[in-house]
Design an enzyme around this catalytic site. Sequence first.
Site, PDB file in Angstrom:
ATOM      1  N   HIS A 135      88.481  17.916  26.245  1.00  0.00           N
ATOM      2  CA  HIS A 135      90.119  18.135  26.902  1.00  0.00           C
ATOM      3  C   HIS A 135      91.108  17.629  26.456  1.00  0.00           C
ATOM      4  O   HIS A 135      92.291  17.316  26.708  1.00  0.00           O
ATOM      5  CB  HIS A 135      89.639  17.244  27.973  1.00  0.00           C
ATOM      6  N   LYS A 144     102.404  12.337  36.395  1.00  0.00           N
ATOM      7  CA  LYS A 144     101.143  12.194  35.817  1.00  0.00           C
ATOM      8  C   LYS A 144     100.668  10.908  35.395  1.00  0.00           C
ATOM      9  O   LYS A 144     102.069   9.850  35.483  1.00  0.00           O
ATOM     10  CB  LYS A 144     101.769  13.154  34.037  1.00  0.00           C
ATOM     11  N   ARG A 145      99.794  11.186  34.568  1.00  0.00           N
ATOM     12  CA  ARG A 145      99.182   9.578  34.038  1.00  0.00           C
ATOM     13  C   ARG A 145     100.302   9.534  32.901  1.00  0.00           C
ATOM     14  O   ARG A 145     101.087  10.179  32.139  1.00  0.00           O
ATOM     15  CB  ARG A 145      98.168  10.231  33.540  1.00  0.00           C
ATOM     16  N   THR A 159      96.410  20.569  35.464  1.00  0.00           N
ATOM     17  CA  THR A 159      96.623  21.381  36.425  1.00  0.00           C
ATOM     18  C   THR A 159      97.622  20.500  37.610  1.00  0.00           C
ATOM     19  O   THR A 159      97.512  21.599  38.322  1.00  0.00           O
ATOM     20  CB  THR A 159      95.047  20.279  37.087  1.00  0.00           C
ATOM     21  N   LYS A 200     102.978  12.960  27.086  1.00  0.00           N
ATOM     22  CA  LYS A 200     103.670  13.709  27.822  1.00  0.00           C
ATOM     23  C   LYS A 200     105.020  13.144  28.788  1.00  0.00           C
ATOM     24  O   LYS A 200     105.427  14.226  29.427  1.00  0.00           O
ATOM     25  CB  LYS A 200     102.490  13.064  29.492  1.00  0.00           C
ATOM     26  N   LYS A 253      99.756  22.870  40.828  1.00  0.00           N
ATOM     27  CA  LYS A 253      99.159  22.800  42.160  1.00  0.00           C
ATOM     28  C   LYS A 253     100.584  22.394  42.093  1.00  0.00           C
ATOM     29  O   LYS A 253     101.127  23.497  43.580  1.00  0.00           O
ATOM     30  CB  LYS A 253      99.263  21.503  42.377  1.00  0.00           C
TER      31      LYS A 253
END
Length: 964
Positions: free
Chosen positions: A440, A694-695, A806, A700, A810
Amino acid sequence: MDSMRISGVSTGAEILVQCNSLSRLVARRCADNGRWKTRMFPARSRNWRPSVKRRFPLVVKSISSEPKEKVVDAVIDSEQEVMNPFAPDAASVASSIKYHAEFTPLFSPEKFELPKAFFATAQSVRDALIMNWNATYEYYNRVNVKQAYYLSMEFLQGRALSNAVGNLGLNSAYGDALKRLGFDLETVASQEPDPALGNGGLGRLASCFLDSMATLNYPAWGYGLRYKYGLFKQRITKDGQEEAAEDWLELSNPWEIVRNDVSYPIKFYGKVVFGSDGKKRWIGGEDIVAVAYDVPIPGYKTKTTINLRLWSTKAPSEDFDLSSYNSGKHTEAAEALFNAEKICYVLYPGDESLEGKTLRLKQQYTLCSASLQDIVTRFETRSGGNVNWEEFPEKVAVQMNDTHPTLCIPELMRILMDLKGLSWEDAWKITQRTVAYTNHTVLPEALEKWSLELMEKLLPRHVEIIEKIDEELVRTIVSEYGTADHDLLKEKLKAMRILENVELPSSFANVIVKPEILPVIAKDTIDELEDAQTGVNKEQEEDKTAVEEEEVIPEPTVKPPGMVRMANLAVVGGHAVNGVAEIHSEIVKQDVFNDFVQLWPEKFQNKTNGVTPRRWIRFCNPYLSDIITKWIGTEDWVLHTEKLAELRKFADNEDLQSEWRSAKKKNKLKVVSLIKERTGYTVSPDAMFDIQIKRIHEYKRQLLNILGIVYRYKKMKEMSASEREKAFVPRVCIFGGKAFATYVQAKRIVKFITDVASTINHDPEIGDLLKVIFVPDYNVSVAELLIPASELSQHISTAGMEASGTSNMKFSMNGCVLIGTLDGANVEIREEVGEENFFLFGAKADEIVNLRKERAEGKFVPHPTFEEVKKFVRSGVFGSNTYDELIGSLEGNEGFGRADYFLVGKDFPSYIECQEKVDVAYRDQKRWTRMSILNTAGSFKFSSDRTIHEYAIDIWNIKQVELP
């Protein structure tokens, strides 16, 4: 309702009790004043009888040989409600709820308020799940099918009540029943706390996979840990993020079923000895017990109900030192119990200390050992008295979700050799054929490494097995590449060995020692060298005293610690390795594990992630779901998402566009209420909702987002009111996510976002033109509100660093337009929805290495807009904090925490330019709505149903099983 007394005599509650899959008994009880009957989900009326149900043949259907592009779902048609042999009406459901409120009590009987209503409703639904669960596994055991076992440290499930009722097709019955009792289903469902069993995409993916496994009738099972306090509950204060323990189990969990008869011993420390039979035994040390808690997972419109088995840890009561307790040493008396229980207290405990590292390793081993003991026990039980271990891989598939469960490999070896008596060769063949690994991440720090010293102390037998695996790997590498090219061999061993900074096994100690080649020297040259040496010797004698006075102390060499590389072990010990998006899988093959790919190319494959369309559109976005069903003409798209593509032909239809915008507005109004409740801020539903949830992590790039907002704010402040309204579309910029408790830079980002929000949201000149919101304690339930309301969503990670993502799937599925880089699944989403319906910016993955090199060489010149925004941040406009550490990370050319490793400065001008294009597009609402519709239409590929079909065929080799 303030109160409602429930009387068993007066209600006539009906409960149907299933004794087994073939017969049902109706329990009746007589009372002095009359009688009341108990049935569970029973009669519509006195003349009730089970509804006619389609009978399926007793068949196990294989799809392993079917063409991949024509995989057929073995699911029940959406029009049929056959998950229960009866279709309960509102009256019988209401009776069941009242029964549980009375006879499965967790609250006092005087009142029937919302918390009590939730638990009674959940217990009523659980009855149906247990019936289906029992039928599912009774059948699986009988036909002895091959089963997949999905091991994950995280399962981020979200609330279960709405999902379970929806999957069972009982929304109407439960909605009407609760109305009769004075409640609303949505309000009752909101009482459920989110299970604190995960943090981010890893756990959410695992939960989507379980939903798809059940819906597609695949025999499968999930294994995880039952964290008492979860990761943490996030609070936002003036100082930024603060952490508190989760309380999700404080009132108990109505969905879980403790299996007191299913427990396994787990050992730590101790030593390895030879038994009288000559086999190795792991003895002594610290012993605990893992106890199973089962959570039923229902499929959508199918009777199949699979299981998530969570392990909780404890020590035997005899380990409580009563003598110490009575002598006043209370803490010491309970030390063994606490040491056992704390393993399942917190997800990802801080690991900066040795104690933290030890606890994390204990967690991972507990998951692996308990799960594998359970899997082996089930295999033996299903085999009856004729256990053939060579058949183990034909009946069992173990999937390791990331590197956390990698200890499955040495643990399965230990069980097979030490407990079942198999040879090394046989155990290794079985293990390799059974286990598979999903990667991952490409981040080096996330490819786990464990201290060899720590592992030797905690798991001595496993280290012996890992050393043997490493030795066999060295033998394979030497055999493959030979010893002629010593540099190549050294390079391969360094990259591929499981043990890092550890000497080669003794049998290979000399394989990379280069032979010394002595030059041939002529005799005349030798004579000259001898004469020169004589002169040197005389000089050395004269300087001897001076040299002795200046004694040279050599620099000590610090040997790096030995490490166990878990990702390498996972690759070596399994038969398949997959990435989770096309670009990620290519990076895995070309970069992360390239040496292994050259050795075993057949192991590596791609499985692009997906999300369940049940939770992530059908249930969380009923307004949009109804519109889709209306225009497509069927609800089959919930099971066959390729039908979403039919929306493309209506994308320009004005009626559809009007309905589409209306649904979005309704969802936005829900978020307006959420924001007011959680933050106190009031936002306009007419503004664009721009969301990044998000985390919190540097890669990110929430920092890029908030700096873009700061730049926007600065430009607004430089304009008159009329100029601002002309230049900018009103936006509500929403953030959500947790920063890991010890991740200092991520917590600085959270603090910066909330400081910016405080300034902008209180600026009367800006008003509704720009709002910044940080939603505290982001979780699945919050996402289920935010995602349907989103209009623009940011997926802006540094290219090549996000494995898949992911949430992007969504958002797209719910008609949100994405802005992002060519990273992770963004690449495939853009291909499916159309380039013109995706806002692209930023450097590409294959450019990143050279860009960082350019930075290190001092050649990077930041864009003036980037310098402008940094200067504005440091001006004090957002408070007294100068944010030196945060902004400093974006400056300089080298050094830890410097040099803008994640390329925020490089991508900033491209990002700002792309955001200007967003404003232009949003002003044209017809164009924007068309883009929104085409995002939903193009999202069909990203169903987890498709992903699970691919795992089942290509990795697990399991077959769909239709229950009779």
